[in-house]
Design a protein around this motif. Sequence first.
Motif, PDB file in Angstrom:
ATOM      1  N   ALA A  29       0.813  -1.214   0.000  1.00 65.34           N
ATOM      2  CA  ALA A  29       0.000   0.000   0.000  1.00 65.34           C
ATOM      3  C   ALA A  29       0.846   1.263   0.000  1.00 65.34           C
ATOM      4  CB  ALA A  29      -0.937   0.000   1.205  1.00 65.34           C
ATOM      5  N   ILE A  31       2.945   2.139   2.556  1.00 65.35           N
ATOM      6  CA  ILE A  31       3.141   2.635   3.923  1.00 65.35           C
ATOM      7  C   ILE A  31       4.595   2.413   4.330  1.00 65.35           C
ATOM      8  CG2 ILE A  31       2.444   2.365   6.337  1.00 65.35           C
ATOM      9  CD1 ILE A  31      -0.235   1.233   5.252  1.00 65.35           C
ATOM     10  N   ASN A 154       1.799  10.930   2.431  1.00 62.61           N
ATOM     11  CA  ASN A 154       1.421   9.842   1.526  1.00 62.61           C
ATOM     12  C   ASN A 154       2.094   8.516   1.872  1.00 62.61           C
ATOM     13  OD1 ASN A 154       3.989  10.645   0.657  1.00 62.61           O
ATOM     14  ND2 ASN A 154       3.601   9.930  -1.420  1.00 62.61           N
ATOM     15  N   ARG A 155       3.036   8.510   2.843  1.00 64.47           N
ATOM     16  CA  ARG A 155       3.675   7.268   3.306  1.00 64.47           C
ATOM     17  C   ARG A 155       3.126   6.820   4.659  1.00 64.47           C
ATOM     18  NH1 ARG A 155       8.394   5.684   1.502  1.00 64.47           N
ATOM     19  NH2 ARG A 155       7.483   3.697   2.164  1.00 64.47           N
ATOM     20  N   SER A 159      -3.054   7.906   5.600  1.00 63.12           N
ATOM     21  CA  SER A 159      -3.291   8.497   4.281  1.00 63.12           C
ATOM     22  C   SER A 159      -3.897   7.494   3.298  1.00 63.12           C
ATOM     23  CB  SER A 159      -1.981   9.029   3.695  1.00 63.12           C
ATOM     24  OG  SER A 159      -1.121   7.964   3.321  1.00 63.12           O
ATOM     25  N   LYS A 160      -3.852   6.226   3.639  1.00 63.51           N
ATOM     26  CA  LYS A 160      -4.294   5.197   2.703  1.00 63.51           C
ATOM     27  C   LYS A 160      -5.806   5.013   2.762  1.00 63.51           C
ATOM     28  CE  LYS A 160      -0.082   4.837   1.653  1.00 63.51           C
ATOM     29  NZ  LYS A 160       0.371   5.477   0.391  1.00 63.51           N
ATOM     30  N   THR A 161      -6.348   4.397   1.718  1.00 63.34           N
ATOM     31  CA  THR A 161      -7.783   4.182   1.671  1.00 63.34           C
ATOM     32  C   THR A 161      -8.209   3.229   2.782  1.00 63.34           C
ATOM     33  OG1 THR A 161      -7.675   2.262   0.210  1.00 63.34           O
ATOM     34  CG2 THR A 161      -7.709   4.450  -0.834  1.00 63.34           C
ATOM     35  N   GLN A 164      -7.242  -0.325   1.915  1.00 63.44           N
ATOM     36  CA  GLN A 164      -5.817  -0.624   2.055  1.00 63.44           C
ATOM     37  C   GLN A 164      -5.432  -0.811   3.515  1.00 63.44           C
ATOM     38  OE1 GLN A 164      -4.420   2.843  -0.151  1.00 63.44           O
ATOM     39  NE2 GLN A 164      -3.554   1.504  -1.733  1.00 63.44           N
ATOM     40  N   ARG A 165      -5.967   0.052   4.391  1.00 59.39           N
ATOM     41  CA  ARG A 165      -5.655  -0.072   5.822  1.00 59.39           C
ATOM     42  C   ARG A 165      -6.240  -1.350   6.400  1.00 59.39           C
ATOM     43  NH1 ARG A 165      -8.015   5.074   8.214  1.00 59.39           N
ATOM     44  NH2 ARG A 165      -8.962   5.371   6.162  1.00 59.39           N
TER      45      ARG A 165
END
Length: 411
Positions: A29, A31, A154-155, A159-161, A164-165
Amino acid sequence: MFKVIAIIIVFGVLVFFHELGHLLLAKRAGILCREFAIGMGPKLFSIKKGETTYTLRLLPIGGFVRMAGEDPEVVKINPGQEVGIIVEGDKVSKIIVDQLQSYPQAEVVTVEKIDLEQELILEGNLAGEYKTWKIDPAAYLINQGQEFQIAPWNRQFGSKTLGQRAAAIFAGPAANFILAFVLLLIMGLSYGTPTNEPILGKLSEDGPAQAAGLAQGDRILSIDGKEMHSWEEIVAIVSQAPDQELELIIEREHEQATLTLTTDNMENVGKIGVYQPISKDPTKSVKFAGDTTWEFSTMLFKGLGMLFTGKVSLDELSGPVGISKFTYEAAEQGVGFLLQWAALLSINLGIVNLLPLPALDGGRLVFLLLEGLRGRPIDPQKEGMVHFLGFAFLMLLILVITWNDIQRFFF
């Protein structure tokens, strides 16, 4: 020594694959994963590869993947603070927060503005001149001699959808189910899998079957005139006939024969000294692995249900001490039995982590579900406090169960 090593390996493999699931999906993702740890407490060993530090810690009670954004950043830089910067190309690659005298190659800047998440810029005074620098997205902060890679927004985990999380969190328990399937598959391919055909497996020495002239591979056509179509039917009729004479019609090398034997009596259960037949067909090994993974899963779910309904008491649970003892006993039974036990433990770890309790993966998934329903995330500080209290409760529960184990096994 093998049994002690087996305990260490089993525990280590279960935790390793659980955390590996988290790591792989988090990295996929995008991260930033700062640390991949097996165990808790002080570090025993660490090595850094790429962006991630891989560590082995003292206490063998789990592990973790430290993802950027899940915890507050450990280093803060405020306006008016002097920092050292190292510029490579046209971007700042390192920011030295303290002990500036140890980095004579660094330029000393008085910070006016710094943004390490969104704009990635540093504005400040350098030798009386106000300047602006771009910061490399993979720049490092150096504090007390330790390097910390910055985590642009963004890392970061947040910040992820939502999908994705959730995938990064669910991947840990999922990896345990996959590991269980693989362990059972290895067991099936190595040692064979039980079949339900009415065929005799290995015979015990000096047992009634061997004494009657039966041999491994004989197909049982009937017992006392009743046709046999499966191993289960053989077990059912023999177990209900302790100390009784039985007439068997068998098929061996395409020829039929009639034999009689007298069953043994073991606690009012009939026995003839024959093991279930084994097949080494790879397709049956795959089916065995899938079926057994499902059976173990449903069995453990039912056990948890009995715990929550009060049919099973807390005193009957086992913690690290009890599990270590059972793993030691499994190792005494041989590698095949140990593989099966490790598969059961792996499924158990996956199921327990999916429970909707704070500090567990299931609890984190609940917060993501609430975020999806609300349309906005829960306050990170409130969520962090809930997980902290949940973790404290789990540690207390482990201590209670461990004490019960010690009293049960050593007193």
